[in-house]
Design a protein around this motif. Structure first.
Motif, PDB file in Angstrom:
ATOM      1  N   VAL A   8       0.871  -1.179   0.000  1.00  0.00           N
ATOM      2  CA  VAL A   8       0.000   0.000   0.000  1.00  0.00           C
ATOM      3  C   VAL A   8       0.903   1.223   0.000  1.00  0.00           C
ATOM      4  N   GLU A   9       1.053   1.847  -1.180  1.00  0.00           N
ATOM      5  CA  GLU A   9       1.995   2.948  -1.374  1.00  0.00           C
ATOM      6  C   GLU A   9       1.474   3.866  -2.471  1.00  0.00           C
ATOM      7  N   ASP A  10       1.383   5.179  -2.173  1.00  0.00           N
ATOM      8  CA  ASP A  10       0.811   6.113  -3.144  1.00  0.00           C
ATOM      9  C   ASP A  10       1.848   6.705  -4.087  1.00  0.00           C
ATOM     10  N   GLU A  11       3.124   6.623  -3.763  1.00  0.00           N
ATOM     11  CA  GLU A  11       4.153   7.140  -4.667  1.00  0.00           C
ATOM     12  C   GLU A  11       4.450   6.075  -5.713  1.00  0.00           C
ATOM     13  N   SER A  12       4.021   6.335  -6.932  1.00  0.00           N
ATOM     14  CA  SER A  12       4.033   5.317  -7.980  1.00  0.00           C
ATOM     15  C   SER A  12       5.429   4.805  -8.298  1.00  0.00           C
ATOM     16  N   GLY A  35      -5.165   4.609   0.962  1.00  0.00           N
ATOM     17  CA  GLY A  35      -5.486   3.889   2.178  1.00  0.00           C
ATOM     18  C   GLY A  35      -6.803   3.148   2.128  1.00  0.00           C
ATOM     19  N   ARG A  36      -7.801   3.751   1.512  1.00  0.00           N
ATOM     20  CA  ARG A  36      -9.116   3.107   1.483  1.00  0.00           C
ATOM     21  C   ARG A  36      -9.086   1.835   0.637  1.00  0.00           C
ATOM     22  N   LYS A  37      -8.458   1.927  -0.522  1.00  0.00           N
ATOM     23  CA  LYS A  37      -8.348   0.736  -1.362  1.00  0.00           C
ATOM     24  C   LYS A  37      -7.474  -0.314  -0.675  1.00  0.00           C
ATOM     25  N   GLY A  38      -6.418   0.157  -0.001  1.00  0.00           N
ATOM     26  CA  GLY A  38      -5.540  -0.763   0.701  1.00  0.00           C
ATOM     27  C   GLY A  38      -6.276  -1.538   1.780  1.00  0.00           C
ATOM     28  N   LEU A  43      -8.619  -6.675   3.636  1.00  0.00           N
ATOM     29  CA  LEU A  43      -9.681  -7.452   4.281  1.00  0.00           C
ATOM     30  C   LEU A  43     -10.377  -8.412   3.322  1.00  0.00           C
ATOM     31  N   ALA A  44     -10.125  -8.249   2.022  1.00  0.00           N
ATOM     32  CA  ALA A  44     -10.864  -9.037   1.029  1.00  0.00           C
ATOM     33  C   ALA A  44     -10.310 -10.447   0.862  1.00  0.00           C
ATOM     34  N   GLU A  45      -9.041 -10.653   1.167  1.00  0.00           N
ATOM     35  CA  GLU A  45      -8.427 -11.961   0.975  1.00  0.00           C
ATOM     36  C   GLU A  45      -7.244 -12.128   1.917  1.00  0.00           C
ATOM     37  N   PRO A  46      -6.783 -13.359   2.106  1.00  0.00           N
ATOM     38  CA  PRO A  46      -5.654 -13.569   3.015  1.00  0.00           C
ATOM     39  C   PRO A  46      -4.326 -13.130   2.398  1.00  0.00           C
ATOM     40  N   PRO A  57      -3.229   8.964   0.839  1.00  0.00           N
ATOM     41  CA  PRO A  57      -4.499   9.668   0.639  1.00  0.00           C
ATOM     42  C   PRO A  57      -5.686   8.812   1.063  1.00  0.00           C
ATOM     43  N   GLU A  58      -6.836   9.425   1.216  1.00  0.00           N
ATOM     44  CA  GLU A  58      -8.089   8.766   1.602  1.00  0.00           C
ATOM     45  C   GLU A  58      -8.079   8.357   3.072  1.00  0.00           C
ATOM     46  N   LEU A  59      -7.255   7.394   3.436  1.00  0.00           N
ATOM     47  CA  LEU A  59      -7.064   6.992   4.829  1.00  0.00           C
ATOM     48  C   LEU A  59      -5.563   6.910   5.096  1.00  0.00           C
TER      49      LEU A  59
END
Length: 233
Positions: A8-12, A35-38, A43-46, A57-59
């Motif tokens: 989870v990193e916003d700097e491409s 953060g929100r997508k992260g 939580l969506a998968e292990p 950003p976001e969270l």
């Protein structure tokens, strides 16, 4: 099987370099740029491990970590600015397993990842060693809980010890003398019929309200747990 890492990193540019380095090391890597997508992906998968930037950003990374820890114990390494001591402290307090400061050497990050994955694997193996199973019965040695077909079975301490012994020797026929010496102790003074009494107690609790035999009698020899099949008594 390769370990799955969520980055989870916003700097491409940083994200791309890290992804390539991790993939080169044999890891399976997925990216989230905010953060929100992260959090959603976490939580969506292990995952085997999450690399989580704090400034997102976001969270924020700390908020992602706080929410994540309400539902998951997945290992997390924080990526943080060199002078962000309060962030590092807060992250560790909220359940981060480790952190690296930017800019960092990729070799250091890879070493921390290997170390954390190794520790997690050892912990998982230790937890598995605390579970005994025969077909649909589970015994947790740490919590001393016993279930059959998912239903809790209440046992006395000695009943638990006897069942534990039989489960640890699953598939082996154990004589009354073996059971007395190993469960009651070598200094036990009394009739070996005490074994038959406690076997009966266990059968009443583990077989009466459940389909199928669990504890089998081998005439003239002793008892065993083999998980299925008709009782030979």
């Amino acid at each position: 099987m390769s370990s799955k890492i969520l980055l989870v990193e916003d700097e491409s540019k940083i994200a791309r370099v890290l992804q390539l380095e991790l993939q080169h090391e044999g890891y399976e890597v997925s990216l989230a740029e905010d953060g929100r997508k992260g959090l959603d992906m976490a939580l969506a998968e292990p995952w085997d491990l999450i690399l989580l930037d704090i400034m997102l950003p976001e969270l924020s990374g700390l908020e992602v970590l706080r929410r994540l820890r309400q539902q998951s114990a997945v290992p997390v390494i924080l990526l943080t600015a060199r002078d962000a001591v309060p962030d590092r402290v807060s992250g560790l307090d909220q359940g981060a397993n480790d952190y690296v400061t930017k800019p960092f050497a990729i070799e250091e990050l890879l070493a921390r990842i290997r170390n954390l994955l190794r520790l997690t694997t050892q912990q998982s193996q230790a937890e598995n060693d605390q579970i005994l199973q025969a077909e649909d019965i589970l015994m947790n040695l740490k919590s001393r809980e016993v279930t059959r077909m998912g239903k809790s079975v209440e046992l006395t301490p000695k009943e638990f010890d006897l069942l534990q012994y039989l489960l640890q020797h699953k598939g082996e026929v154990k004589s009354r003398e073996d059971i007395i010496s190993d469960v009651w102790g070598y200094d036990f003074v009394g009739d070996t019929n005490i074994v038959d009494v406690y076997i009966r107690y266990l059968r009443q609790k583990l077989e009466k309200n459940f389909p199928g035999k669990l504890i089998h009698t081998i005439r003239g020899v002793g008892y065993l747990i083999k998980g299925s099949g008709p009782d030979e008594s």
